[in-house]
Design a protein around this motif. Sequence first.
Motif, mmCIF file in Angstrom:
data_model
loop_
_atom_site.group_PDB
_atom_site.id
_atom_site.type_symbol
_atom_site.label_atom_id
_atom_site.label_comp_id
_atom_site.label_asym_id
_atom_site.label_seq_id
_atom_site.Cartn_x
_atom_site.Cartn_y
_atom_site.Cartn_z
ATOM 1 N N VAL A 1 24.821 7.178 -35.493
ATOM 2 C CA VAL A 1 26.041 8.193 -35.667
ATOM 3 C C VAL A 1 27.495 7.464 -35.398
ATOM 4 N N THR A 2 27.446 6.368 -34.750
ATOM 5 C CA THR A 2 28.844 5.661 -34.466
ATOM 6 C C THR A 2 29.255 4.483 -35.310
ATOM 7 N N LEU A 3 28.056 3.947 -36.137
ATOM 8 C CA LEU A 3 28.507 2.940 -37.274
ATOM 9 C C LEU A 3 28.749 3.206 -38.402
ATOM 10 N N ASP A 4 29.562 2.476 -39.159
ATOM 11 C CA ASP A 4 30.040 2.900 -40.500
ATOM 12 C C ASP A 4 28.748 2.826 -41.447
ATOM 13 N N LEU B 1 23.663 -0.036 -42.319
ATOM 14 C CA LEU B 1 22.586 -0.578 -43.449
ATOM 15 C C LEU B 1 22.325 -2.267 -43.039
ATOM 16 N N ARG B 2 23.173 -2.754 -42.281
ATOM 17 C CA ARG B 2 22.753 -4.254 -41.725
ATOM 18 C C ARG B 2 21.859 -4.137 -40.648
ATOM 19 N N LYS C 1 17.023 -4.984 -40.318
ATOM 20 C CA LYS C 1 16.345 -5.712 -39.379
ATOM 21 C C LYS C 1 15.020 -5.266 -38.947
ATOM 22 N N LEU C 2 14.865 -3.768 -39.257
ATOM 23 C CA LEU C 2 13.799 -3.100 -38.974
ATOM 24 C C LEU C 2 12.953 -2.845 -39.929
ATOM 25 N N TYR D 1 18.944 6.387 -45.997
ATOM 26 C CA TYR D 1 18.361 5.112 -46.225
ATOM 27 C C TYR D 1 17.028 4.751 -46.866
ATOM 28 N N LEU D 2 16.178 5.713 -46.067
ATOM 29 C CA LEU D 2 14.645 5.369 -46.435
ATOM 30 C C LEU D 2 14.423 5.948 -47.926
#
Length: 777
Positions: free
Chosen positions: A222-225, A230-231, A235-236, A262-263
């Motif tokens: 909720v805080t990142l653009d 996406l980056r 990683k996950l 994203y999924l």
Amino acid sequence: MRDIITARASPNHDVTLTTRYLPKQFLATARRVRLTGFDDQARDQYIRKAVVGDNDEAVEQIKQRLKDNPILADLCQVPLFFVMFAHLAHENEEFKKFRSVTDFFSFMIKCFHEHLNNKGRDLNVKRPSRRYDSEHERLSTLAYEGLSKPDQQIVWEKEQLIRRLGREFYEHYKRIGMLVDEEVITDQTTADNSDVYTSEIRFYHKLFCEWYAAYRLAELAVTLDKGELLRELKKLDPYDLQYLYRFACGLNPAAGKKIISYLQSIEGGEKFAVLCILEQTGEVDDIKETVRKLCADTVSIKRGDTKLLQRSTVQLLDIASGHKIPTSRLHLNGCVSEAVAPGGNILLNSGLHVPPSTTLETIEITGKNLDISEEKMIGLLAYTEKCERLKKLMLQCLLPLSAVPVGKIPPSLKTRNVEVLLLSLGELVYHLNLIQGKWVKHGSGTAQIGGYAELNGGTNDEWTVRELTRASAAGVPTVCLHVDGCLSEAVTAGGNLLLSSGLHVAPSSTLETIEITQKGLDIPEEKMIGLLAYAEECGKLRKLTFQGKQLLVPVSVQAEKIPPSLKKRDIEVLLHSLEGLVYNLNLIEGKWVKHGSGTAEIGYVDLDDDNQDELEWRVRELTRASAAGIPIARVDIYGCSPVADQSGSSLSLSSQLSLPILSTLQELVIYDEDKRMDNTEVVGILSYTEQCAAVKKLEFNAHYASPMHLPDRVQGAEPILSTLSSRNVTVRGNMKTESSPDDRVRYLDLRSGVWETEEERDQRVLRVQRERQAQQT
């Protein structure tokens, strides 16, 4: 597996039981066995042994509560969480139906904290701080950082972790049981070579790590653009960390919206996204329509699917079953490891289990190298019985040829009129007669295996051989068997075809055509006779065909050794040869003759020592053509250093092959750049040419090739030259002679044995013509 762990079996082996990643330096030769969780049988045993004893009603109540929570089916394959679920379901009067795994996990975490608080009421026990129940930001950050590393960190050095979390916080979570303190041996030793130990901290189970990491992931979402998020998500791995994703969606719906988007964009992520939508909303009704659409068509799990996609599909099938949503058809394509595992589920190659579904209508299992023994077939029928709505079981696997014991077939399958079908070669289908336990042809009308049944050395060969045997036993005609490049021995001593894989192909009483295509297979006359005997055993065989470059078939077969019945049955034995030429074996004489009407001729044929793979085959086929009286326009011999034997009846090539007299050869060209030939060698080739009765031209290094070195004249070959002259044979070459080092095209004067240039030859011819004219005058 229990015996291995307790050293009753393989006592000399080192055994490591771990829920963690194996170290990279672990021996590559180590055998790894994956424990895939509690199956139905193990669950039943645990409930009776540790929870309710022999109280059958209580056992069924716990199992029913798990059925009422289909979203927890995958989670409860982990023994730890099934144990918790079983105790909660039995001891908690207010046990509820959980809406999501986030809902269940949140309830379970709350129970842990409540249990510790209840302990704190004892005056002799330090009361825990309630604020740590919800204030765990540093733990969430630590867990997320560990899981987002390329090599996940799920163990921390004790003092380092305490510095980050604080000692009181650490002691609190240790008392709850979520953090575990372990003493481990380091790589260091003391001065007296004693081991040095250190303390490490880990979560009691990795899912606790995923739970707390999910709080941090939800915060980042909720805080990142979009680009930054996406980056992070890349990683996950969703398959390895599926609950991290699901928990994050359940903890924060706004974060869930971005994660789900994203999924839906990654390979195999669509179905997993549906599970995350359920976590986000907590309402099955929100995904019921999606699940219903998914299950209305064929639901497919195949070998090439990602593990994430396979796992998500299985979980959605569980949801469909638990909520009475019909599933039209499940197709397990090349992904089944074991038809029925000991716990009664279908086991996939990925280690996932597919439990019976109460709403499934058709199951198709495709896996031509999946061997289903009689015992497994009986287990599969029992699995089918548990699928209450199932009407059809379709199999394309290695199934037993023998009948299924009638007493082992569940009676309910007969009353429900379930179809058990075997998809065989071509479009042939058998069904299992549930009264007799036998496989019989399915449907009305005449059955046959159309098209090609192919054996090619692939993984499906064993299945093909078994189905050919089944068809033969059932009297079902097989139009054609194509054996492509996989014969090891044409016919074994036992009368079977032997494949390079070790498989034996017995004669089939219903086979109509056999085609054998193979490079480099040498079938001597003895084996050819064995193949004809094999053809005789195939009672309905009409055609035996050989084709393919480098397939060496004898030039003739002893007629008296050909089975007489083949002659009576008028079987065609065909051989595909050079330039589309086809021969038919005359079963009366044992000779190959041209097949079909019309004229036949072989054009240019190269014999090249740079192409040894085909050289022997071409020599063999030229010999066959000559014996059959088929014209051969031209043979070019490249670099084989041909040398005629003493009688000139064959040419020995550098590959130790011999080219016999070709009575139908019309032109012979020898290319051997810079080769020196003495008089004996030249006479030998001329003698060979003389015996090839149809030859009209012999050339040495024609046109563009570098010249050969030949003697000025041919001596001691007058009779040969006379014969060649009477047949108007032209002998020429690009050469150098002893007296003329310039390379020129020269012609052999068949009267004198002298090599002439073209001008010299023309002058000689003109002079002879004038002499004849003068004589006539």
